[in-house]
Design a protein around this motif. Structure first.
Motif, PDB file in Angstrom:
ATOM      1  N   LEU A 245       0.614  -1.130   0.407  1.00  0.00           N
ATOM      2  CA  LEU A 245      -0.165  -0.081   0.287  1.00  0.00           C
ATOM      3  C   LEU A 245       0.227   1.039   0.267  1.00  0.00           C
ATOM      4  O   LEU A 245       0.335   2.069  -0.707  1.00  0.00           O
ATOM      5  N   VAL A 246       1.868   1.232   0.866  1.00  0.00           N
ATOM      6  CA  VAL A 246       2.691   2.729   0.951  1.00  0.00           C
ATOM      7  C   VAL A 246       4.391   2.414   0.017  1.00  0.00           C
ATOM      8  O   VAL A 246       4.651   3.078   0.431  1.00  0.00           O
TER       9      VAL A 246
ATOM     10  N   PRO B 129      -3.159  11.893  -4.529  1.00  0.00           N
ATOM     11  CA  PRO B 129      -2.239  10.691  -4.862  1.00  0.00           C
ATOM     12  C   PRO B 129      -1.924   9.551  -4.196  1.00  0.00           C
ATOM     13  O   PRO B 129      -2.800   9.541  -3.095  1.00  0.00           O
ATOM     14  N   PRO B 130      -1.730   8.061  -4.287  1.00  0.00           N
ATOM     15  CA  PRO B 130      -1.507   6.699  -3.872  1.00  0.00           C
ATOM     16  C   PRO B 130      -1.554   7.184  -2.496  1.00  0.00           C
ATOM     17  O   PRO B 130      -0.687   8.040  -2.032  1.00  0.00           O
TER      18      PRO B 130
ATOM     19  N   ARG C  73      -8.917   8.608  -1.213  1.00  0.00           N
ATOM     20  CA  ARG C  73      -8.705   9.324  -2.160  1.00  0.00           C
ATOM     21  C   ARG C  73      -9.144  10.363  -2.537  1.00  0.00           C
ATOM     22  O   ARG C  73      -9.193  11.230  -3.718  1.00  0.00           O
ATOM     23  N   MET C  74     -10.159  11.318  -1.749  1.00  0.00           N
ATOM     24  CA  MET C  74     -11.050  12.490  -2.753  1.00  0.00           C
ATOM     25  C   MET C  74     -10.215  13.616  -2.238  1.00  0.00           C
ATOM     26  O   MET C  74      -9.736  13.347  -0.517  1.00  0.00           O
ATOM     27  N   THR C  75     -11.240  14.581  -2.558  1.00  0.00           N
ATOM     28  CA  THR C  75      -9.875  15.640  -1.871  1.00  0.00           C
ATOM     29  C   THR C  75     -10.802  16.563  -1.020  1.00  0.00           C
ATOM     30  O   THR C  75     -11.575  15.636  -0.001  1.00  0.00           O
ATOM     31  N   LEU C  76      -9.721  17.343   0.270  1.00  0.00           N
ATOM     32  CA  LEU C  76     -10.380  17.832   0.655  1.00  0.00           C
ATOM     33  C   LEU C  76     -11.981  18.467   0.570  1.00  0.00           C
ATOM     34  O   LEU C  76     -13.014  18.410   1.963  1.00  0.00           O
ATOM     35  N   GLU C  77     -11.729  18.726  -0.149  1.00  0.00           N
ATOM     36  CA  GLU C  77     -12.543  20.341  -0.546  1.00  0.00           C
ATOM     37  C   GLU C  77     -14.660  19.650  -0.803  1.00  0.00           C
ATOM     38  O   GLU C  77     -15.160  19.307  -0.415  1.00  0.00           O
TER      39      GLU C  77
END
Length: 318
Positions: free
Chosen positions: A123-124, A165-166, A195-199
């Motif tokens: 994953l990382v 990003p991942p 993976r969703m943006t903060l906004e």
């Protein structure tokens, strides 16, 4: 003979609540050996696939219950000290405790387990670092947390991206008691929001769709969850008299150092760790045993940084 379910992060329904099933195997048996359950390559790949898609996965019956029970006995006196001296910085009667990094907590058969590390690396990336070892405990009288993510975006500013990003930062959680009903205060998660943006996350919370998408993750002693810390989630109230202690281990990509948390390692513990475990902890301070001493009830994290990064789950004071 134990029943075996191989469905990947399937959902079942109990009343109006969706219950996370995750990848299950031998669900009516518990790990009773001295080592964690040995994962096959197929299981590792299934967990990586599930976490990549949903933002989390659960390893059932992974940790020996004897290890869980030893941690549970050892952490209760520490929790009582924290309650006597501190402020519940994660909401009403919800406590953050950093246990001293020594037995029974500093157990490299758990945090350096080959199967778990294979999932982490899937994953990382290769050569990750271990950056956090703590616990989160809602008590009777705790409340719902705000829906949040556990870290700020990696890149700030006006970026023309429609997704983050991942994965670069993971939380590994396991409870020290059975959490099998809403009365016990399970973690609630929203699939696919890592993976969703903060906004976009903020809009999802504002329009009410986040609240509708939450589902509880029920776990037994011995189960372990691997999650992207950016996924939207919240803690729920524990309405029982038993503290619901959840151990928190943080892993990050090899180039990422979290300044707001750290693992202070006693020199005597460091000297007994394997080379693999020492390499995982290479960014963490090694301290003389006398300097660390016994847990006092005071926490040494960077409260300002943790407050900024926690998405309103942490409300500590400097």
């Amino acid at each position: 003979m134990a029943k075996v379910l191989l469905s990947c992060n399937a959902r079942s329904t109990v009343g109006k609540k969706q219950v996370t099933c995750a990848i299950r195997r031998t669900i009516n048996k518990r790990c009773c050996s001295s080592k964690c359950h040995e994962l096959s390559q197929r299981e590792i790949e299934e967990h990586v696939t599930a976490a990549t898609k949903d933002g989390f996965t659960v390893l059932r019956n992974f940790i020996p219950v004897s290890k869980i029970d030893a941690m549970s006995r050892a952490i209760l006196p520490l929790l009582h000290k924290r309650i006597e001296l501190g402020e519940a910085e994660r909401g009403a009667n919800r406590w953050y405790v950093t246990p001293p990094f020594r037995a029974p907590f500093a157990d490299e058969t758990i945090f350096s387990d080959p199967g778990l590390l294979s999932i982490v690396e899937g994953l990382v990336g290769k050569d990750p670092v271990l950056c956090q070892w703590a616990s989160d405990t809602p008590m009777n009288g705790s409340e719902y947390q705000e829906i949040h993510r556990d870290t700020a975006p990696l890149f700030e500013g006006d970026l023309d991206w429609n997704a983050e990003p991942p994965m670069y930062q993971l939380g590994v959680n396991f409870p020290l008691c059975d959490v099998l009903s809403m009365e016990k205060g399970p973690l609630e998660v929203i699939r696919g929001t890592h993976r969703m943006t903060l906004e976009d996350s903020e809009r999802m919370k504002a329009d009410g769709s986040a609240l509708k998408a939450l589902e509880p993750v029920f776990m037994r002693k011995g189960d372990l969850m691997v999650r992207d810390v950016r996924g939207l989630h919240r803690g729920t109230p524990n309405n029982t008299d038993e503290p619901r202690v959840m151990i928190v281990i943080g892993y990050s990509r090899k180039w990422l150092r979290r300044p707001e948390v750290c693992v202070r390692i006693p020199e005597s513990v460091w000297n007994r760790l394997s080379t693999r475990s020492q390499h995982l902890l290479r960014f963490e301070p090694v301290c003389p045993d006398a300097e660390i001493g016994e847990y006092s009830g005071k926490e040494g994290y960077d409260a300002k940084s943790l407050t900024q990064a926690s998405g309103k789950s942490f409300k500590g004071k400097i």
